[in-house]
Design a protein around this motif. Structure first.
Motif, PDB file in Angstrom:
ATOM      1  N   ASP A  28       0.832  -1.206   0.000  1.00 24.61           N
ATOM      2  CA  ASP A  28       0.000   0.000   0.000  1.00 24.61           C
ATOM      3  C   ASP A  28       0.866   1.255   0.000  1.00 24.61           C
ATOM      4  OD1 ASP A  28      -2.308  -1.464  -0.017  1.00 24.61           O
ATOM      5  OD2 ASP A  28      -2.664  -1.326   2.147  1.00 24.61           O
ATOM      6  N   ALA A  29       1.931   1.241   0.790  1.00 30.88           N
ATOM      7  CA  ALA A  29       2.825   2.397   0.845  1.00 30.88           C
ATOM      8  C   ALA A  29       3.540   2.592  -0.489  1.00 30.88           C
ATOM      9  CB  ALA A  29       3.840   2.218   1.972  1.00 30.88           C
ATOM     10  N   GLN A  30       3.920   1.499  -1.135  1.00 29.51           N
ATOM     11  CA  GLN A  30       4.583   1.583  -2.432  1.00 29.51           C
ATOM     12  C   GLN A  30       3.648   2.163  -3.487  1.00 29.51           C
ATOM     13  OE1 GLN A  30       5.706  -2.492  -2.932  1.00 29.51           O
ATOM     14  NE2 GLN A  30       7.416  -2.368  -1.476  1.00 29.51           N
ATOM     15  N   VAL A  31       2.390   1.746  -3.465  1.00 30.18           N
ATOM     16  CA  VAL A  31       1.408   2.262  -4.426  1.00 30.18           C
ATOM     17  C   VAL A  31       1.189   3.749  -4.206  1.00 30.18           C
ATOM     18  CG1 VAL A  31      -1.028   2.200  -5.078  1.00 30.18           C
ATOM     19  CG2 VAL A  31       0.244   0.054  -4.833  1.00 30.18           C
ATOM     20  N   ARG A  32       1.051   4.152  -2.949  1.00 25.05           N
ATOM     21  CA  ARG A  32       0.857   5.589  -2.660  1.00 25.05           C
ATOM     22  C   ARG A  32       2.064   6.401  -3.119  1.00 25.05           C
ATOM     23  NH1 ARG A  32      -1.252   3.473   2.235  1.00 25.05           N
ATOM     24  NH2 ARG A  32       0.722   3.908   3.306  1.00 25.05           N
ATOM     25  N   LYS A  33       3.250   5.858  -2.899  1.00 24.94           N
ATOM     26  CA  LYS A  33       4.468   6.545  -3.328  1.00 24.94           C
ATOM     27  C   LYS A  33       4.517   6.659  -4.848  1.00 24.94           C
ATOM     28  CE  LYS A  33       9.516   6.298  -2.881  1.00 24.94           C
ATOM     29  NZ  LYS A  33      10.642   5.609  -2.205  1.00 24.94           N
ATOM     30  N   LEU A  34       4.191   5.576  -5.538  1.00 24.61           N
ATOM     31  CA  LEU A  34       4.183   5.595  -7.002  1.00 24.61           C
ATOM     32  C   LEU A  34       3.165   6.582  -7.547  1.00 24.61           C
ATOM     33  CD1 LEU A  34       4.587   1.802  -7.885  1.00 24.61           C
ATOM     34  CD2 LEU A  34       6.127   3.645  -8.568  1.00 24.61           C
ATOM     35  N   GLU A  35       2.027   6.708  -6.890  1.00 23.06           N
ATOM     36  CA  GLU A  35       1.006   7.668  -7.345  1.00 23.06           C
ATOM     37  C   GLU A  35       1.567   9.079  -7.363  1.00 23.06           C
ATOM     38  OE1 GLU A  35      -2.155   6.942  -4.605  1.00 23.06           O
ATOM     39  OE2 GLU A  35      -3.080   5.349  -5.824  1.00 23.06           O
ATOM     40  N   VAL A  36       2.298   9.453  -6.324  1.00 21.97           N
ATOM     41  CA  VAL A  36       2.886  10.790  -6.250  1.00 21.97           C
ATOM     42  C   VAL A  36       3.984  10.951  -7.297  1.00 21.97           C
ATOM     43  CG1 VAL A  36       4.187  12.393  -4.788  1.00 21.97           C
ATOM     44  CG2 VAL A  36       2.360  10.993  -3.795  1.00 21.97           C
TER      45      VAL A  36
END
Length: 319
Positions: free
Chosen positions: A95-103
């Motif tokens: 989840d943290a990786q996905v949020r980081k990739l979104e930014v």
């Protein structure tokens, strides 16, 4: 990546639930993975990424396995475009990786001036280690931030397009172009083989060489005056790399931590370390100084030193 299977498309169908419109996924056929052109492209992109991030001690060995969590893309965007993002340095959970990739991808698309809907990558694709999307994003970054990088031309792969619709799953075979002949790779190769203007300069009369050296010297001192430094001898004063590193910091607008280089170098190895670091920084910033040998700078070769300073002068002379 392999031939399209029903379970691959079913997985995409599950992921697409709750979203409007058809869900598409391009899956590289296994036969294309052995294409020498594709292998060469991967090799060039890995080498470019590692050279760009060398000073940050980041090493990429696999495009699929090393870019999915956003760390490498974050550092590339920061070094190549100067974009600072408020994201976790290391994201451990999915989840943290996905949020980081979104930014990161939102900032990257904005920097590349690419509409998210038209881009050939997405958070989902990158995070799922999709090789095709990863290749597309790195090629786009290389073209934008280091246009002199020679990429293999006309690289394409055979893919199966899986599309999940309300009526079921459709698939068809097609060819996906990664780099095209309009990529100008051949032109770039010819350009890189052309003699540098400074090489041509040193074939001219001595007084013409002195005129150019004076112009570069004036440029250097203009940008070093705020540090209270004055250069009178291009060959000797740049040989240890200290003034060169300080000049790069001034021109490119960043601070080089003192622990990364020898402020008072003693002996050839420490001087070579400084000059090599300077060249790596310039390559990271997209300057075509790959042909400059750091040993020549340390050995006070005037043509190598002037060539290096010429590229800095060319980029920053109007600032």
């Amino acid at each position: 990546m392999a031939d399209c299977r029903a379970e691959d498309c079913e997985e995409e169908k599950d992921k697409s639930s709750g979203r409007q419109g058809p869900e598409r996924r391009l899956i590289i056929q296994s036969t294309s993975l052995n294409d020498p052109k594709l292998s060469k492209l991967k090799e060039v992109l890995i080498d470019w990424t590692n050279r760009t991030l060398k000073v940050e001690h980041i090493v990429v060995r696999s495009l699929e396995e090393d870019l999915y969590d956003g760390l490498v893309l974050h550092h590339l965007l920061r070094r190549l475009a100067g974009v600072q993002l408020q994201v976790d340095e290391i994201a451990l959970s999915a989840d943290a990786q996905v949020r980081k990739l979104e930014v990161i991808l939102a900032a990257l698309n904005e920097t590349l001036e690419i509409n998210e809907e038209k881009s050939k990558w997405s958070v989902k694709l990158i995070h799922s280690r999709d090789l095709l999307a990863t290749l597309h994003i790195l090629v786009a970054m290389a073209r934008r931030f280091q246009p002199d990088l020679v990429l293999p031309a006309n690289v394409s792969v055979e893919v199966i397009q899986c599309e999940v619709t309300k009526s079921g799953i459709k698939s068809d075979k097609q060819t996906e172009l990664i780099t095209s002949q309009s990529n100008s790779s051949e032109d770039l190769q010819r350009e890189s083989n052309k003699e540098c203007p400074i090489d041509e300069l040193f074939k001219l009369e001595a007084h013409k060489i002195e005129t150019v050296k004076k112009a570069i010297l004036h440029f250097v001192n203009k940008n070093m005056s705020s540090l209270g430094l004055n250069v009178t001898d291009l060959e000797k004063q740049f040989a240890d790399g200290v003034i060169l590193l300080l000049l790069i910091g001034q021109l490119e607008g960043f601070f080089i931590p003192l622990y990364q280089f020898h402020l008072c170098p003693v002996g050839f190895p420490e001087m070579l370390h400084n000059v090599t670091l300077a060249l790596d920084l310039l390559i990271d910033r997209g300057l075509p100084v790959q042909s400059v040998n750091p040993e020549d700078i340390v050995s006070q070769d005037i043509s190598a030193t002037v060539k290096l300073l010429y590229y800095l002068f060319k980029r920053h002379k109007n600032k």
